[in-house]
Design a protein around this motif. Structure first.
Motif, PDB file in Angstrom:
ATOM      1  N   TYR A   1      10.968  59.128  47.539  1.00  0.00           N
ATOM      2  CA  TYR A   1      11.602  59.918  48.587  1.00  0.00           C
ATOM      3  C   TYR A   1      10.996  59.602  49.940  1.00  0.00           C
ATOM      4  CZ  TYR A   1      13.884  63.904  50.762  1.00  0.00           C
ATOM      5  OH  TYR A   1      14.656  64.697  51.561  1.00  0.00           O
TER       6      TYR A   1
ATOM      7  N   GLN B   1      13.496  67.178  61.791  1.00  0.00           N
ATOM      8  CA  GLN B   1      13.969  68.511  62.107  1.00  0.00           C
ATOM      9  C   GLN B   1      13.239  69.179  63.236  1.00  0.00           C
ATOM     10  OE1 GLN B   1      13.479  69.840  58.224  1.00  0.00           O
ATOM     11  NE2 GLN B   1      15.496  69.174  57.590  1.00  0.00           N
TER      12      GLN B   1
ATOM     13  N   TYR C   1      10.616  72.981  48.987  1.00  0.00           N
ATOM     14  CA  TYR C   1      10.702  72.360  47.672  1.00  0.00           C
ATOM     15  C   TYR C   1       9.576  71.362  47.458  1.00  0.00           C
ATOM     16  CZ  TYR C   1      12.576  69.988  43.634  1.00  0.00           C
ATOM     17  OH  TYR C   1      12.721  69.453  42.392  1.00  0.00           O
TER      18      TYR C   1
ATOM     19  N   THR D   1      19.309  67.931  53.144  1.00  0.00           N
ATOM     20  CA  THR D   1      18.438  67.369  54.179  1.00  0.00           C
ATOM     21  C   THR D   1      19.121  66.215  54.893  1.00  0.00           C
ATOM     22  OG1 THR D   1      16.643  67.869  52.660  1.00  0.00           O
ATOM     23  CG2 THR D   1      16.091  66.608  54.622  1.00  0.00           C
ATOM     24  N   GLU D   2      19.881  65.398  54.114  1.00  0.00           N
ATOM     25  CA  GLU D   2      20.628  64.301  54.744  1.00  0.00           C
ATOM     26  C   GLU D   2      21.592  64.833  55.789  1.00  0.00           C
ATOM     27  OE1 GLU D   2      22.816  62.050  51.947  1.00  0.00           O
ATOM     28  OE2 GLU D   2      21.183  60.692  51.527  1.00  0.00           O
TER      29      GLU D   2
ATOM     30  N   ASP E   1      21.481  67.698  57.270  1.00  0.00           N
ATOM     31  CA  ASP E   1      20.769  68.376  58.342  1.00  0.00           C
ATOM     32  C   ASP E   1      20.146  67.378  59.307  1.00  0.00           C
ATOM     33  OD1 ASP E   1      18.322  71.085  58.375  1.00  0.00           O
ATOM     34  OD2 ASP E   1      20.130  70.705  59.551  1.00  0.00           O
TER      35      ASP E   1
ATOM     36  N   ALA F   1      17.044  69.767  43.079  1.00  0.00           N
ATOM     37  CA  ALA F   1      16.325  68.782  43.886  1.00  0.00           C
ATOM     38  C   ALA F   1      17.309  67.872  44.615  1.00  0.00           C
ATOM     39  CB  ALA F   1      15.389  67.968  42.994  1.00  0.00           C
TER      40      ALA F   1
ATOM     41  N   ILE G   1      18.997  69.706  47.422  1.00  0.00           N
ATOM     42  CA  ILE G   1      18.150  69.837  48.609  1.00  0.00           C
ATOM     43  C   ILE G   1      18.092  68.510  49.366  1.00  0.00           C
ATOM     44  CG2 ILE G   1      15.801  70.249  49.394  1.00  0.00           C
ATOM     45  CD1 ILE G   1      15.472  72.292  47.294  1.00  0.00           C
ATOM     46  N   ALA G   2      17.998  67.413  48.619  1.00  0.00           N
ATOM     47  CA  ALA G   2      17.936  66.107  49.289  1.00  0.00           C
ATOM     48  C   ALA G   2      19.228  65.838  50.061  1.00  0.00           C
ATOM     49  CB  ALA G   2      17.686  65.008  48.261  1.00  0.00           C
TER      50      ALA G   2
ATOM     51  N   ILE H   1      22.132  75.526  50.603  1.00  0.00           N
ATOM     52  CA  ILE H   1      22.672  75.267  49.276  1.00  0.00           C
ATOM     53  C   ILE H   1      22.871  76.599  48.567  1.00  0.00           C
ATOM     54  CG2 ILE H   1      21.554  73.035  49.123  1.00  0.00           C
ATOM     55  CD1 ILE H   1      19.576  74.266  47.200  1.00  0.00           C
TER      56      ILE H   1
ATOM     57  N   LEU I   1      14.619  73.721  53.679  1.00  0.00           N
ATOM     58  CA  LEU I   1      14.650  73.723  52.221  1.00  0.00           C
ATOM     59  C   LEU I   1      13.744  72.660  51.659  1.00  0.00           C
ATOM     60  CD1 LEU I   1      18.474  73.909  51.776  1.00  0.00           C
ATOM     61  CD2 LEU I   1      16.899  75.585  50.912  1.00  0.00           C
ATOM     62  N   ALA I   2      13.847  71.476  52.270  1.00  0.00           N
ATOM     63  CA  ALA I   2      13.115  70.339  51.718  1.00  0.00           C
ATOM     64  C   ALA I   2      11.620  70.599  51.759  1.00  0.00           C
ATOM     65  CB  ALA I   2      13.459  69.069  52.489  1.00  0.00           C
TER      66      ALA I   2
END
Lengths: 110, 282
Positions: free
Chosen positions: A63, A22, A34, B85-86, B88, B78, B81-82, B47, A30-31
């Motif tokens: 992850y 990013q 979190y 992120t994909e 994004d 969770a 969000i994952a 989200i 967000l990630a």
């Protein structure tokens, strides 16, 4: 089976991957929020073998593996498989020929 | 507006109103043409929580939908969000073949092959008869040793953990799996919900091994270890004949990405966490 690497390493790894994805604004994503939240929550535990902590550690490792391997996969794909086919001009140029040109255009073209 | 080869179609609605329908802006046709590369058409991914406590993904102002047209909902934050992120992480073009979590969610939501839990469990257990870890060679001797050293511990672990017998065999038919073993596994797999089973079946199909998949799901193995064990014969050949980056490493990263996505999917779909704060007593 070797033990998983330290949580700090995994955390740094995930943050690095997010930064690659990013750019400089990764801290607002967000990630990021979190992940930092989860790492902070699971840091302190009263028990010697805390199952939730182990589970969170394994999940974070998974992850990290996911992010790193998609990035590497895409890099290799672009490096080796991303070029596509050569155009007709390039193919002709490989053997030193050129494509014929018809100044008036082909019969069916306008 | 660049229509990318599509022509703008005007259709008449019953109320005699004309509306422009550009196929690229219709979310239900997300995977309309495989040949055309979808460009990234959104700036921001976020989200939001919908009704029933499920989470939705928003691309700019619009909600994400599955290829089947349903609203894309995820049971926990969770996973949402994952997935966000994909989405994004996509740059100029959308590369759906790297968005494994999104694909898994779509499969679980749409269920395009209309399968129920029992069918999925049977399909998963079919892999047990030709499980990678149980299928041994007779020669070369170095490979036999390697298989024994690397695969036997995992076999012992799973036999102890689930109280079953599996055994390994070097015959072409593979090991004989007793019915009791299959029943134990069937019962265990039945305890997972539909979403987790989707992920689990995906992982088993990728690794070609029930033993390794369960080892990973039970957190006995990490993703890298499981992928290494699954590709043991390939690694042996690589050590002998050399590594070809555009094939071996490429495949390894692909397998790692898919397996990691599947494992994460299973874990996030099958757990629910609550936070209980301990009060300091003084």
């Amino acid at each position: 089976m070797e033990p998983l690497s330290l949580p700090l390493r995994v955390c740094r790894g995930i943050l690095r991957e997010l930064r690659y994805l990013q750019g400089p604004s990764y801290k607002q994503s967000l990630a990021y929020n979190y992940v930092m939240d989860q790492f902070r929550k699971n840091k302190v535990t009263g028990e010697r073998y805390c199952r939730a902590q182990q589970e969170a550690h394994h999940a974070s490792h998974t992850y990290l593996c996911y992010l790193a391997s998609t990035r590497n996969y895409l890099a290799l794909h672009n490096l080796y498989h991303g070029k596509g086919e050569r155009s007709a001009e390039e193919v002709a140029g490989l053997v030193g020929l050129r494509l014929p040109t018809q100044p008036g255009g082909k019969g069916w073209e306008k | 507006m660049d229509s990318g080869g599509f022509s703008l179609r005007k259709t008449k609605l019953p109320e005699n109103k004309l509306c422009l329908i550009n196929p690229q802006s219709r979310f239900a046709l997300k995977y309309s043409t495989a040949a055309v590369e979808r460009k990234r058409f959104y700036q921001h991914v976020s989200i939001s929580q919908g009704e029933g406590g499920v989470f939705e993904i928003n691309l700019d102002r619009r909600k994400l939908k599955t290829p089947g047209g349903k609203l894309f909902t995820v049971p926990n934050e969770a996973l949402a969000i994952a997935v966000a992120t994909e989405w994004d992480a996509q740059r100029d073009t959308l590369k759906f073949y790297t968005m494994h979590l999104t694909t898994l969610c779509n499969t679980a939501l749409d269920n395009p092959t209309q399968r129920n839990k029992d069918q999925m469990i049977n399909a998963a257990l079919k892999f047990l008869e030709t499980d990678t870890v149980c299928y041994r060679v007779d020669e070369p001797h170095a490979l036999v040793e390697l298989q024994k050293n690397e695969w036997d511990p995992v076999l012992h672990w799973i036999e102890n953990r689930y109280n079953v017998t599996i055994g390994s065999s070097s015959s072409i038919l593979g090991p004989e799996i007793p019915e009791a073993t299959k029943d134990t596994f069937r019962q265990h797999l039945n305890s997972y919900n539909f979403w987790s089973l989707t992920g689990l079946e995906f992982v088993i199909t990728q690794l070609k091994s029930v033993v390794l998949s369960l080892g990973m799901i039970d957190r006995h193995l990490s993703v890298e270890q499981a992928v290494l064990l699954s590709r043991l014969e390939e690694e042996f050949q690589i050590r002998h004949w050399g590594n070809v980056e555009w094939a071996h490493v490429y495949d390894m990263y692909d397998l790692r990405a898919r397996t990691a996505a599947g494992t994460l999917f299973v874990h996030l779909s099958s757990e629910n966490s609550t936070v209980k704060h301990k009060l300091l007593q003084d």
